[in-house]
Write a protein that holds these residues in place. Structure first.
Motif, PDB file in Angstrom:
ATOM      1  N   ALA A   1     -14.979  -8.398 -21.226  1.00  0.00           N
ATOM      2  CA  ALA A   1     -13.986  -7.415 -21.980  1.00  0.00           C
ATOM      3  C   ALA A   1     -12.621  -7.669 -21.684  1.00  0.00           C
ATOM      4  N   ASN A   2     -12.412  -7.322 -20.422  1.00  0.00           N
ATOM      5  CA  ASN A   2     -10.776  -7.447 -20.093  1.00  0.00           C
ATOM      6  C   ASN A   2     -10.306  -8.617 -19.957  1.00  0.00           C
ATOM      7  N   SER A   3     -10.939  -9.835 -19.859  1.00  0.00           N
ATOM      8  CA  SER A   3     -10.622 -11.221 -20.018  1.00  0.00           C
ATOM      9  C   SER A   3     -10.327 -11.592 -21.578  1.00  0.00           C
ATOM     10  N   ALA A   4     -11.054 -11.351 -22.510  1.00  0.00           N
ATOM     11  CA  ALA A   4     -11.045 -11.497 -23.625  1.00  0.00           C
ATOM     12  C   ALA A   4      -9.850 -10.801 -24.164  1.00  0.00           C
ATOM     13  N   LYS A   5      -9.454  -9.476 -23.881  1.00  0.00           N
ATOM     14  CA  LYS A   5      -8.237  -8.634 -24.349  1.00  0.00           C
ATOM     15  C   LYS A   5      -7.077  -9.086 -23.528  1.00  0.00           C
ATOM     16  N   ALA A   6      -7.220  -9.877 -22.413  1.00  0.00           N
ATOM     17  CA  ALA A   6      -6.137 -10.317 -21.687  1.00  0.00           C
ATOM     18  C   ALA A   6      -5.689 -11.641 -22.488  1.00  0.00           C
ATOM     19  N   ALA A   7      -6.613 -12.497 -23.027  1.00  0.00           N
ATOM     20  CA  ALA A   7      -6.347 -13.631 -23.837  1.00  0.00           C
ATOM     21  C   ALA A   7      -5.569 -13.056 -25.241  1.00  0.00           C
ATOM     22  N   ALA A   8      -6.108 -12.014 -25.858  1.00  0.00           N
ATOM     23  CA  ALA A   8      -5.325 -11.660 -26.952  1.00  0.00           C
ATOM     24  C   ALA A   8      -3.978 -11.170 -26.551  1.00  0.00           C
TER      25      ALA A   8
ATOM     26  N   LEU B   1      -2.083 -12.209 -24.246  1.00  0.00           N
ATOM     27  CA  LEU B   1      -1.111 -13.502 -24.027  1.00  0.00           C
ATOM     28  C   LEU B   1      -0.883 -13.835 -25.640  1.00  0.00           C
ATOM     29  N   SER B   2      -1.781 -13.871 -26.538  1.00  0.00           N
ATOM     30  CA  SER B   2      -1.300 -14.418 -27.819  1.00  0.00           C
ATOM     31  C   SER B   2      -0.309 -13.606 -28.705  1.00  0.00           C
ATOM     32  N   GLU B   3      -0.161 -12.255 -28.086  1.00  0.00           N
ATOM     33  CA  GLU B   3       0.705 -11.379 -28.597  1.00  0.00           C
ATOM     34  C   GLU B   3       0.215 -10.801 -29.796  1.00  0.00           C
ATOM     35  N   VAL B   4      -1.016 -10.434 -30.020  1.00  0.00           N
ATOM     36  CA  VAL B   4      -1.554  -9.897 -31.217  1.00  0.00           C
ATOM     37  C   VAL B   4      -1.333  -8.333 -31.073  1.00  0.00           C
ATOM     38  N   SER B   5      -1.296  -7.817 -32.214  1.00  0.00           N
ATOM     39  CA  SER B   5      -1.321  -6.240 -32.116  1.00  0.00           C
ATOM     40  C   SER B   5      -2.291  -5.634 -31.206  1.00  0.00           C
TER      41      SER B   5
ATOM     42  N   GLU C   1      -7.683  -4.417 -28.631  1.00  0.00           N
ATOM     43  CA  GLU C   1      -8.873  -3.581 -28.360  1.00  0.00           C
ATOM     44  C   GLU C   1      -9.961  -3.991 -28.897  1.00  0.00           C
ATOM     45  N   ARG C   2      -9.969  -4.420 -30.318  1.00  0.00           N
ATOM     46  CA  ARG C   2     -11.210  -4.745 -30.818  1.00  0.00           C
ATOM     47  C   ARG C   2     -11.756  -6.192 -30.247  1.00  0.00           C
ATOM     48  N   LEU C   3     -10.984  -6.988 -29.499  1.00  0.00           N
ATOM     49  CA  LEU C   3     -11.489  -8.167 -29.070  1.00  0.00           C
ATOM     50  C   LEU C   3     -12.018  -7.590 -27.349  1.00  0.00           C
TER      51      LEU C   3
ATOM     52  N   HIS D   1     -16.921  -6.074 -34.307  1.00  0.00           N
ATOM     53  CA  HIS D   1     -15.751  -6.163 -33.941  1.00  0.00           C
ATOM     54  C   HIS D   1     -14.594  -7.342 -34.062  1.00  0.00           C
ATOM     55  N   LEU D   2     -15.303  -8.295 -34.662  1.00  0.00           N
ATOM     56  CA  LEU D   2     -14.561  -9.678 -35.095  1.00  0.00           C
ATOM     57  C   LEU D   2     -14.324  -9.649 -36.570  1.00  0.00           C
ATOM     58  N   VAL D   3     -14.642  -8.645 -37.605  1.00  0.00           N
ATOM     59  CA  VAL D   3     -14.692  -8.864 -38.882  1.00  0.00           C
ATOM     60  C   VAL D   3     -13.122  -9.113 -39.226  1.00  0.00           C
ATOM     61  N   ASP D   4     -12.145  -8.420 -38.702  1.00  0.00           N
ATOM     62  CA  ASP D   4     -10.741  -8.467 -39.179  1.00  0.00           C
ATOM     63  C   ASP D   4     -10.013  -9.579 -38.695  1.00  0.00           C
ATOM     64  N   LEU D   5     -10.663 -10.544 -37.767  1.00  0.00           N
ATOM     65  CA  LEU D   5     -10.184 -11.673 -37.270  1.00  0.00           C
ATOM     66  C   LEU D   5      -9.855 -12.878 -38.479  1.00  0.00           C
ATOM     67  N   PRO D   6      -8.867 -13.396 -38.480  1.00  0.00           N
ATOM     68  CA  PRO D   6      -8.905 -14.599 -39.535  1.00  0.00           C
ATOM     69  C   PRO D   6     -10.148 -15.727 -39.499  1.00  0.00           C
ATOM     70  N   TYR D   7     -10.512 -16.193 -40.262  1.00  0.00           N
ATOM     71  CA  TYR D   7     -11.588 -17.110 -40.039  1.00  0.00           C
ATOM     72  C   TYR D   7     -11.011 -18.235 -39.515  1.00  0.00           C
TER      73      TYR D   7
END
Length: 322
Positions: free
Chosen positions: A179-186, A188-192, A197-199, A297-303
């Protein structure tokens, strides 16, 4: 069934770089620790956790991923490996996936110090990412690991624990790193904040699914496939989903667990009762539930290929049961 290797296609080259860098991160200043690192990181493994970090990184970046994303994946694998070294000492395991453990090769003292060293190295590299939120996220993982290990120790042979308590322990011991490493990657990508949180939630639920599946395999897989004796979790007093569900049907299990399988044939009788119950089937349903939540949790992520690989990862988690 989706093999793990095909899931990693979007980050295959990234994972090759990671494998080369891991041993170098430890350095050659300490020969025993370097030997331990070569043994651990050279043993391969599926690299599920760094693969998820890299897939999240690529799924949230419109351009190429950065060196900080790559370093985060390396840190994630180092933290995971350090936790395995300590787990093997606590569990007195001589093998993991058919490979000798560090403490069986070098002794408990070196194994504990090696685990500590890998945790310290990961913390140092983490600080050098220069992102306070990411440092906080991964530092939380280190605290959660300790809490999970203590909770598991306190709950040994406690037949009164609930599924919620079991899932909480699984979060602390396993899902927190996903959970926390997926969020950390997001991050670093400077997403909203919402996407990050969804990641985090994706990582939490796929981490729980993986752990529940592992707990089922402790009953359904052979000792050779597991790399440890089948039923070893139950024998040590760690009560997992198949056991907790079986207890609802088989009251005789309580007595066997409470006396810690002290009498000859107790463990075999317990395994037979679990096999004769709906415990394993219900645990499969629980794993499938968390895998389904992870996808949602991935539905709103672009394909992208990476997003699809993250979705397919949930199928892979469950496919290990069949």
């Amino acid at each position: 069934m989706t093999p793990a290797t095909s899931l990693f296609t979007p980050v295959e080259a990234d994972l090759r770089l990671l494998a080369d860098n891991l041993i170098q991160l430890v350095g050659t200043d300490h020969p025993i620790l370097y030997a331990a690192a070569k043994h651990l990181f050279g043993a391969g493994g599926k690299r599920i956790r760094p693969a998820i970090v890299l897939l999240v990184s690529r799924a949230t970046m419109s351009e190429d991923i950065t060196t900080r994303h790559r370093r985060l994946a390396e840190i994630t694998e180092m933290i995971h490996t350090a936790s395995l070294v300590h787990d093997d000492v606590v569990d007195e395991s001589n093998e993991r996936r058919g490979v000798p453990t560090i403490h069986s090769l070098f002794g408990n003292r070196v194994a504990v110090l090696a685990g500590d060293f890998f945790f310290a190295q990961s913390s140092w590299h983490l600080a050098n990412l220069d992102n306070l939120e990411v440092v906080k996220l991964l530092s939380q993982v280190l605290m959660d690991f300790a809490v999970g290990e203590i909770q598991q120790g306190l709950n040994r042979f406690d037949a009164s624990i609930t599924i919620d308590t079991y899932l909480q322990k699984n979060y602390y011991k396993t899902a927190t790193l996903f959970a926390n490493s997926a969020k950390a990657a997001a991050v670093l990508s400077e997403v909203s904040a919402e996407t990050a949180e969804r990641l985090y939630c994706y990582g939490r639920d796929i981490g729980l699914a993986f752990q529940i599946v592992d707990d089922i395999l402790d009953f359904t897989s052979s000792s050779e496939a597991l790399g440890k004796p089948a039923g070893s979790d139950l024998k040590s007093g760690t009560l997992t989903a198949p056991v907790l569900y079986a207890l609802e049907e088989k009251p005789a299990l309580f007595m066997l667990i409470e006396r810690e399988f002290a009498q000859s044939g107790d463990l075999e009788q317990a395994l037979a009762l679990i096999s004769d119950s709906q415990g394993i089937a219900r645990a499969r349903e629980l794993a499938a539930h968390h895998a389904k939540l992870a996808v949602e949790h991935l539905v709103d992520l672009p394909y992208s290929e990476s997003r699809q690989a993250l979705i397919n990862m949930t199928d892979f988690a469950l496919s290990r049961l069949y």
